[in-house]
Design a protein around this motif. Structure first.
Motif, mmCIF file in Angstrom:
data_model
loop_
_atom_site.group_PDB
_atom_site.id
_atom_site.type_symbol
_atom_site.label_atom_id
_atom_site.label_comp_id
_atom_site.label_asym_id
_atom_site.label_seq_id
_atom_site.Cartn_x
_atom_site.Cartn_y
_atom_site.Cartn_z
ATOM 1 N N TYR A 163 -12.710 7.461 3.047
ATOM 2 C CA TYR A 163 -13.225 7.532 4.429
ATOM 3 C C TYR A 163 -12.214 8.898 5.237
ATOM 4 C CZ TYR A 163 -14.921 6.665 9.025
ATOM 5 O OH TYR A 163 -15.363 6.621 10.177
ATOM 6 N N GLU A 164 -11.073 8.714 5.081
ATOM 7 C CA GLU A 164 -10.364 9.775 5.800
ATOM 8 C C GLU A 164 -10.476 11.050 5.025
ATOM 9 O OE1 GLU A 164 -6.241 7.654 7.720
ATOM 10 O OE2 GLU A 164 -6.388 7.646 5.359
ATOM 11 N N ALA A 165 -10.849 11.217 3.641
ATOM 12 C CA ALA A 165 -10.980 12.509 3.158
ATOM 13 C C ALA A 165 -12.224 13.072 3.761
ATOM 14 C CB ALA A 165 -11.070 12.446 1.767
ATOM 15 N N LEU A 166 -13.258 12.288 3.759
ATOM 16 C CA LEU A 166 -14.570 12.837 4.328
ATOM 17 C C LEU A 166 -14.535 13.341 5.732
ATOM 18 C CD1 LEU A 166 -16.954 9.934 2.820
ATOM 19 C CD2 LEU A 166 -16.660 12.343 1.927
ATOM 20 N N GLN A 194 -12.788 16.741 11.229
ATOM 21 C CA GLN A 194 -11.649 17.186 11.512
ATOM 22 C C GLN A 194 -11.352 18.820 11.687
ATOM 23 O OE1 GLN A 194 -8.650 15.855 13.024
ATOM 24 N NE2 GLN A 194 -10.215 13.917 13.196
ATOM 25 N N SER A 195 -11.939 19.338 10.289
ATOM 26 C CA SER A 195 -11.538 20.944 10.010
ATOM 27 C C SER A 195 -12.706 21.684 10.539
ATOM 28 C CB SER A 195 -11.408 20.945 8.454
ATOM 29 O OG SER A 195 -12.978 20.442 7.879
ATOM 30 N N LYS A 196 -13.964 21.104 10.707
ATOM 31 C CA LYS A 196 -15.051 21.952 11.326
ATOM 32 C C LYS A 196 -15.302 21.620 12.873
ATOM 33 C CE LYS A 196 -17.445 21.468 6.850
ATOM 34 N NZ LYS A 196 -18.524 20.851 6.199
ATOM 35 N N PHE A 197 -14.620 20.653 13.427
ATOM 36 C CA PHE A 197 -15.026 20.397 14.672
ATOM 37 C C PHE A 197 -13.636 20.330 15.703
ATOM 38 C CE2 PHE A 197 -15.533 17.500 18.410
ATOM 39 C CZ PHE A 197 -16.501 18.336 19.127
ATOM 40 N N ARG A 234 -9.589 27.660 18.011
ATOM 41 C CA ARG A 234 -9.841 28.970 18.283
ATOM 42 C C ARG A 234 -10.197 29.411 19.933
ATOM 43 N NH1 ARG A 234 -11.774 30.706 13.375
ATOM 44 N NH2 ARG A 234 -11.118 32.738 14.267
ATOM 45 N N VAL A 235 -10.289 28.599 20.805
ATOM 46 C CA VAL A 235 -10.438 29.039 22.041
ATOM 47 C C VAL A 235 -9.127 29.436 22.523
ATOM 48 C CG1 VAL A 235 -9.359 26.709 23.029
ATOM 49 C CG2 VAL A 235 -11.087 28.011 24.442
#
Length: 265
Positions: A99-102, A108-111, A117-118
Motif C-alpha cells: 500500500y505504501e509503495a503504491l 507522494q511523488s506526483k502530487f 516546485r513552487v
C-alpha cells in the motif's frame, strides 16, 4: 508570493520543510491493514483490498466519475504496479508495504513532492531532509506495530522534544473566522434532521471556502462551490477539473470538440 513581495525572503533562500513525515513514518497505513496477513504473505484477497483502498482514497474525486468502468480501469493499472514491485532478496512484501509503495509511486511523488516546485517558480531552492535515503532505508525496516498510528515517530518526537515544543498544553479548537461560527452553528442545527452526511456536504459547499485553515477552497471562485457541479470530494477535485478544462480536456480525459467555455468558473 506575498512574503517575497514584502521582502521577507532574501534572494538565494533555501526552503526546508517536513514533507513527508506523516507518510514515511506510517501515518497513511489504513486501519484495516494494521493486522498483518498470515506470515506476512500477501493473499489474493489482500491485494484486492489494497486496490480498493487506493481507489477509494486517491482516485475518487468526483461522485459521477466513480463508476464501475472507471474503477476497473484504475484497478488494472494498480494491479500492474503491484506486479512490478521488486524486492532484492525475493521476500514477499506485507500488505501495508505494498500500500505504501503504491502511494509513494503515485500520490507522494506526483502530487505532494511536486508541490516543492513552487519554490523553484519563485527562484528559490528547496531540501527535503525526511526523504534522505538513510532515513527511508531505516523506515523500510521498522515493523508494522511501530508504524501504525506513527507510534515510533511520535514517541521519539516527544521524548527527544527538540526545541522544547512538546508539552501538555491543552489545544483549544474553534471555528475561524470568528464571525462565521454562529452562522455555521445555526446551519448545522437546521441540517441535523437530514443526517451527518448531508451536513458535511452542505458545510463543504457553503462554509469550507471561509473556514478551511489552509484556504485550499479559496483558490476557486466562491460561486463555483455554491452553484457549480455537484459531487466534488474536496478542493483537489475542483483544481483537477480546472486544470483539465484549461488544457482543453474533459474530466474523462477526452479532448473537447472545440475550445471549452470556462467562463462559468
Amino acid at each position: 508570493s506575498e512574503m517575497r513581495r514584502q521582502g521577507f525572503i532574501p534572494p538565494g533562500a533555501v526552503f526546508i520543510n517536513g514533507n513527508s513525515g506523516d507518510f514515511i513514518t506510517g501515518g497513511h497505513i489504513p486501519r484495516s491493514l494494521h493486522v498483518p496477513t498470515d506470515s506476512d504473505a500477501v493473499r489474493k484477497e489482500s491485494l484486492e483490498q489494497i486496490v480498493t483502498l487506493q481507489i477509494d482514497k486517491h482516485f475518487s474525486l468526483w461522485d459521477d466519475l466513480n463508476t464501475s468502468q472507471n474503477r476497473d480501469a484504475i484497478a488494472r493499472q494498480l494491479r500492474k504496479m503491484i506486479e512490478e514491485l521488486k524486492v532484492d532478496d525475493g521476500a514477499v512484501l506485507p500488505s501495508h508495504a505494498i500500500y505504501e509503495a503504491l502511494e509513494c509511486q503515485g500520490r507522494q511523488s506526483k502530487f505532494v513532492i511536486s508541490g516543492q516546485r513552487v519554490y523553484e517558480f519563485f527562484g528559490y531552492k528547496w531540501r527535503l531532509p525526511l526523504w534522505d535515503n538513510d532515513f527511508l532505508d531505516f523506515w523500510e525496516t521498522v515493523p508494522l506495530a511501530l508504524k501504525e498510528n506513527q507510534t515510533l515517530y511520535r514517541t521519539m518526537l516527544k521524548e527527544e522534544n527538540y526545541g522544547g515544543v512538546w508539552d501538555d498544553t491543552e489545544i483549544k479548537t474553534y471555528v475561524s473566522p470568528r464571525w462565521i461560527a454562529p452562522i455555521r452553528g445555526l446551519a448545522k442545527a437546521l441540517c441535523a434532521p437530514l443526517g451527518r452526511k448531508r451536513w458535511r456536504e452542505f458545510d463543504k459547499r457553503v462554509f469550507a471556502y471561509w473556514t478551511n485553515i489552509l484556504s485550499t477552497y479559496a483558490i476557486e471562485p466562491y460561486r463555483r462551490l455554491l452553484f457549480g457541479r455537484q459531487g466534488f470530494r474536496n478542493a483537489i477535485s475542483l483544481r483537477c477539473e480546472s486544470y483539465l478544462l484549461e488544457k482543453g480536456r474533459q474530466t474523462n480525459g477526452a479532448p473537447f470538440p472545440s475550445t471549452p467555455d470556462v467562463s462559468r468558473f
